[in-house]
Every structure is written in C-alpha cells, then in structure tokens.
Design a protein around this motif. Structure first.
Motif, short mmCIF file in Angstrom:
data_model
loop_
_atom_site.label_atom_id
_atom_site.label_comp_id
_atom_site.label_asym_id
_atom_site.label_seq_id
_atom_site.Cartn_x
_atom_site.Cartn_y
_atom_site.Cartn_z
N CYS A 1 -0.64 -5.37 4.35
CA CYS A 1 -2.24 -5.60 5.00
C CYS A 1 -2.75 -4.58 5.95
CB CYS A 1 -2.10 -7.25 5.65
SG CYS A 1 -3.42 -7.82 6.03
N LEU A 2 -3.90 -4.25 5.57
CA LEU A 2 -4.63 -3.08 6.43
C LEU A 2 -5.96 -3.83 6.99
CD1 LEU A 2 -3.84 0.20 4.29
CD2 LEU A 2 -2.86 -0.58 6.73
N ILE B 1 -10.58 -6.50 5.65
CA ILE B 1 -8.88 -6.63 5.88
C ILE B 1 -8.67 -6.74 4.25
CG2 ILE B 1 -7.06 -8.24 6.15
CD1 ILE B 1 -8.23 -8.71 8.96
N ILE C 1 3.61 -1.55 4.15
CA ILE C 1 2.58 -2.40 4.70
C ILE C 1 1.90 -3.32 3.60
CG2 ILE C 1 0.44 -2.31 5.90
CD1 ILE C 1 2.96 -1.60 7.67
N PHE D 1 0.96 -1.44 -0.07
CA PHE D 1 -0.03 -0.10 -0.05
C PHE D 1 0.82 1.26 0.03
CE2 PHE D 1 -3.05 -3.05 2.01
CZ PHE D 1 -4.17 -2.64 1.08
N HIS E 1 -5.40 -6.55 1.26
CA HIS E 1 -3.99 -7.29 1.31
C HIS E 1 -3.57 -7.20 -0.15
CE1 HIS E 1 -1.08 -10.38 1.42
NE2 HIS E 1 -0.95 -10.30 2.63
N ASP F 1 2.28 4.41 1.08
CA ASP F 1 2.37 4.89 2.53
C ASP F 1 1.65 6.38 2.73
OD1 ASP F 1 4.42 2.98 2.78
OD2 ASP F 1 6.05 4.43 2.28
N MET G 1 -6.94 3.40 10.10
CA MET G 1 -6.67 2.23 9.74
C MET G 1 -5.61 1.35 10.88
SD MET G 1 -5.93 3.06 5.61
CE MET G 1 -7.18 3.94 4.82
N ILE H 1 -2.47 5.73 3.98
CA ILE H 1 -2.74 5.03 5.17
C ILE H 1 -3.09 5.99 6.31
CG2 ILE H 1 -1.96 3.35 7.05
CD1 ILE H 1 0.16 2.22 5.21
N LYS I 1 -2.55 -1.33 10.79
CA LYS I 1 -1.41 -1.97 10.03
C LYS I 1 -1.25 -3.41 10.58
CE LYS I 1 1.01 2.37 9.40
NZ LYS I 1 2.29 3.18 9.86
N VAL J 1 -9.30 -1.93 7.76
CA VAL J 1 -10.15 -0.67 7.43
C VAL J 1 -11.46 -0.98 8.18
CG1 VAL J 1 -11.07 0.89 5.67
CG2 VAL J 1 -8.98 -0.37 5.31
#
Length: 433
Positions: free
Chosen positions: A213-214, A224, A211, A192, A226, A194, A201, A197, A203, A216
């Motif tokens: 995988c987040l 989630i 990152i 993702f 990815h 930067d 969210m 973010i 991390k 949200v």
C-alpha cells in the motif's frame, strides 16, 4: 423356562424398546440459531456473508465511518464515462474520495485522465487491484508494470509504517477463496515492485520486506494505491485483523464524500448481502421421532421390517443349544529366530554396528570350524589360502572378509561398512563348497 416363554419375553422386550424409542426421542423441533459471526451480546456482531470474496462488509463499514459525510455508488459504461458521475466539488464543501476495488483496474484513457485531474484539484482516490492499467500507472508514477508476486501462501502478515500504528502487532489476512474442505487456498500475494518506489511516495503498509500500500501525492490531493484487494473481502473484514486493516487505511483520509465505483465482479459490494430474515412462524407442537420418519419412507420402512424379521429368525435359529467351539491348537513356533531378529534390529536401530559385527564373526568362525576344520582364531599366515582351497572361494575375497573383521576391533563400524561386510559374508555362504 420353556422355549415358548423365552420367545414371548424377547418379543415383549422388543416392543417395549420400540415404544421407548418413540416417546423419548420425539418432540417439537428446535429453532436454529441466526447465521451470525461473533457474540450476540456484543454490539459488533455481524451477519455471516453469503459470499466470502465480496465487499459488502467493507462498504457498510465505510458508510458508517465517522469521517464519511455522504456515500454514493457510481458506475461507468461504454457510453457513460467517469467525468459524468465523479464531480470535483460537493455541495457540502467537503472534498471527495473515489474508491475502487477490483481484480484488474483496467480504466480507459478518458477516465483516468479525469481521475488524475480530480485528485489534482484537492480530492482523493483509494484504489486496490491486483493489476493496474499501464497507461494510468505511467501517468501517475511514470512506470507501466508496477506489481509483482513475492511469495505463494494462504495468509499474509501486514504491518503499518505510520507512527500511530507501529506499536500494533502484525495483522493476519487470508486469501479469500476456500477449497471444498473449507480451508484457505494458496495464492500469489501481490506487492509493488521495490524499484518503482520513490522518496516522494509514502509507504503505508506491507510485510517486513515488501510494500502492498502506497500513498502517492498528486497535485493538491493524493492517491492511495493497494495491491491486495482480497484483504478487504468479507472473509477478512469480518475478522478483527481484517477490520483493523481497513480502518487503518481509510483513516489516512479527512472528512470526505465517498464515491464508490461499482464493481460487478469478484469484489462487488453486492456480493455477500445476508439473506433476509424469515418471518417467525407460530409455534406448533408436533411429535416426531426416528420411527415416524422411517415409517413415512417406504424404502426405509421395508428395510426396518427386514431387520425385524432377521432378528426374529436369529432368535429362532440360534436359541438352540450349540456345542462350544473348540479352540484350535496353535503350532509351536521357533522363538529363537524371532529373538535373533529383534536383537539384530535393536542393534541396527541403535547404531551399535560393532556388536553386530562381533556376532557375525562368531557365526563365521563357527561355520568354518565345523565345515572345514579350520580354526580362524589362530594367527597362521596361510589361513586364507587353506580356506580358499577347501571352500572354493577366491583367496582375495576371504582376505577382505578377515581384514574387515580385524578393522572392526580397531575402529567404529559405519552403516555402509556393515552392509558391505554382510554382502561379502552372504556371497561366501551361498557359493562355498
């Protein structure tokens, strides 16, 4: 011993060798081991998937997961949309989880609007893709272009930010594609951006700086998202690190009913299904050997006959007594030149340039004394002029050579200065009278 007896003995030895080859290399064929990965004594052993990029192993891992209350595959087409296959509630009262893994998550507006309402109602979604639909991401996080590639490699090292996972070592995950030599191909690993973010969210995982995988939050549920679906491929999940990566991510969900969005592309859950186990044939005792295989093939049998004929002709022709070969007399070599070459290379490799300069000086002084009867070891101001008149070389070039020799006594010669001196001396030797 007569020649006749000698031939009979050779032929007999050949027949005995063929018989021994037949009996000692024959026997019933052994049954191959099952195509499995891991230790058979271990209960976690799995069959090796046919396709390394599929998600057959992940699907079955989620299916047997303790928090999975039920699992169902769904499919959307040009005539069947997501709202008709993905309900907001399940009969058992547990929330629902939508799962999708794809190279490119290009979803229609009617589908992603239903998915957003689905999560907002208290359900969950886990999506892994290298590219996302601009409209979907714009609705979810108000950004269109969310992914990018930060490095190009065959492997990535992932760690998790959750306190329960921070003590674990980094997980090693590979690109799912292999080249013709069975080695991992290089690829762009997506992350993702930067700048997209936000503080809302969470991390979940990534490398030291980026990152992948987040989490949200959205309404009463959460997404989630990815960026590396190849982390869930059969090639990775079959390893300890790949399985741990999948378990860590899915552990963020509570007890759920899973709705797995079928993907008939690269990351299909049907790609990688092990071959069905063949029925065991009754044991048959048969005798097979390399000789039988050669005899069964006409071309190999003909080649075998030609080899036997060649061996017989060799015995017949070369069994006669022959004159011993007279070794050639080697010519005398000038070893002094080889010695000089070795010593000079040794000095040069050890960076002992001043020693080489001393040898070059002695050769130059000896050459001038023998040819022009001039002694360069004496300090006479007119030496360069006298040597120039006799040799025909410019006086300035001779002065440069003499000055370089004098400077070698006062400082350490560099490699470039040694080369320059060598060039000047070669010019003198080649152009002097």
């Amino acid at each position: 011993m007569s020649k006749r007896n000698k031939y009979l003995i050779l032929i007999g030895v050949g027949v005995i060798l063929i018989v021994l080859l037949y009996f000692f290399t024959s026997g019933s064929g052994a049954e191959d081991d099952d195509n499995v990965i891991g230790n058979k004594a271990d209960s976690t052993v799995v069959k090796k998937p046919i396709n390394p990029a599929g998600t057959y192993l992940l699907y079955n891992l989620v299916k047997k997961y303790s928090k999975t209350k039920s699992i169902r595959t769904i499919q959307t087409t040009s005539e069947q949309y997501l709202h008709s296959v993905l309900p907001f509630k399940h009969d058992n009262g547990y929330p629902n989880l939508y799962v999708s893994l794809a190279e490119s998550y290009k979803i229609k507006k009617i589908d992603y609007e239903h998915l957003l309402d689905f999560v907002s109602a208290g359900n969950y979604a886990m999506i892994s893709a290298e590219e996302y639909s601009n409209g979907f991401m714009n609705k979810l996080i108000e950004e269109k272009f969310v992914t990018t590639s930060y490095f190009f490699d065959t492997v990535t090292h992932v760690h998790f930010n959750h306190p329960d996972f921070k003590s674990q070592k980094d997980l090693t995950l590979f690109a799912e594609e292999l080249n013709y030599h069975g080695k991992h191909k290089y690829r762009d690993f997506g992350f993702f951006r930067d700048d997209i973010i936000t503080e809302e969210m969470i991390k979940i995982s990534g490398t030291d700086n980026h990152i992948n995988c987040l989490m949200v939050p959205y309404g009463d549920g959460f997404f989630i998202v990815h960026t590396q679906p190849y982390n869930f491929s059969n090639l990775n999940v079959v390893s300890v690190d790949g399985k741990t990566n999948a378990e860590n991510i899915f552990s963020h969900f509570p007890y759920v009913n899973v709705y797995w969005h079928q993907n008939f592309g690269k990351y299909s859950e049907y790609r990688g299904v092990p071959r069905p186990k063949a029925k065991k044939k009754p044991q048959q005792f048969s005798r097979s050997s390399p000789l039988e295989f050669i005899v069964s093939n006409p071309m190999l049998f003909m080649a075998f006959i030609l080899i036997i004929i060649g061996l017989v002709l060799y015995v017949v022709v070369f069994s006669k007594r022959q004159q011993r070969t007279i070794p050639p007399v080697e010519s005398n070599d000038n070893s002094s030149l080889e010695f000089l070459d070795i010593v000079s290379k040794l000095y040069y490799q050890q960076k002992q340039h001043n020693k080489l300069v001393n040898h070059m000086l002695n050769i130059f002084v000896s050459f001038v004394r023998e040819r022009y009867y001039i002694n360069l070891t004496t300090k006479q101001p007119d030496l360069p002029k006298r040597l120039s008149e006799k040799s025909g070389i410019e006086e300035g070039k001779i002065k440069e050579i003499i000055e370089r020799f004098r400077s070698a006594k006062a400082k350490k010669f560099s490699e470039q200065e040694l080369i320059d001196l060598y060039v000047q001396l070669e010019y003198f030797y080649q152009h002097c009278n």
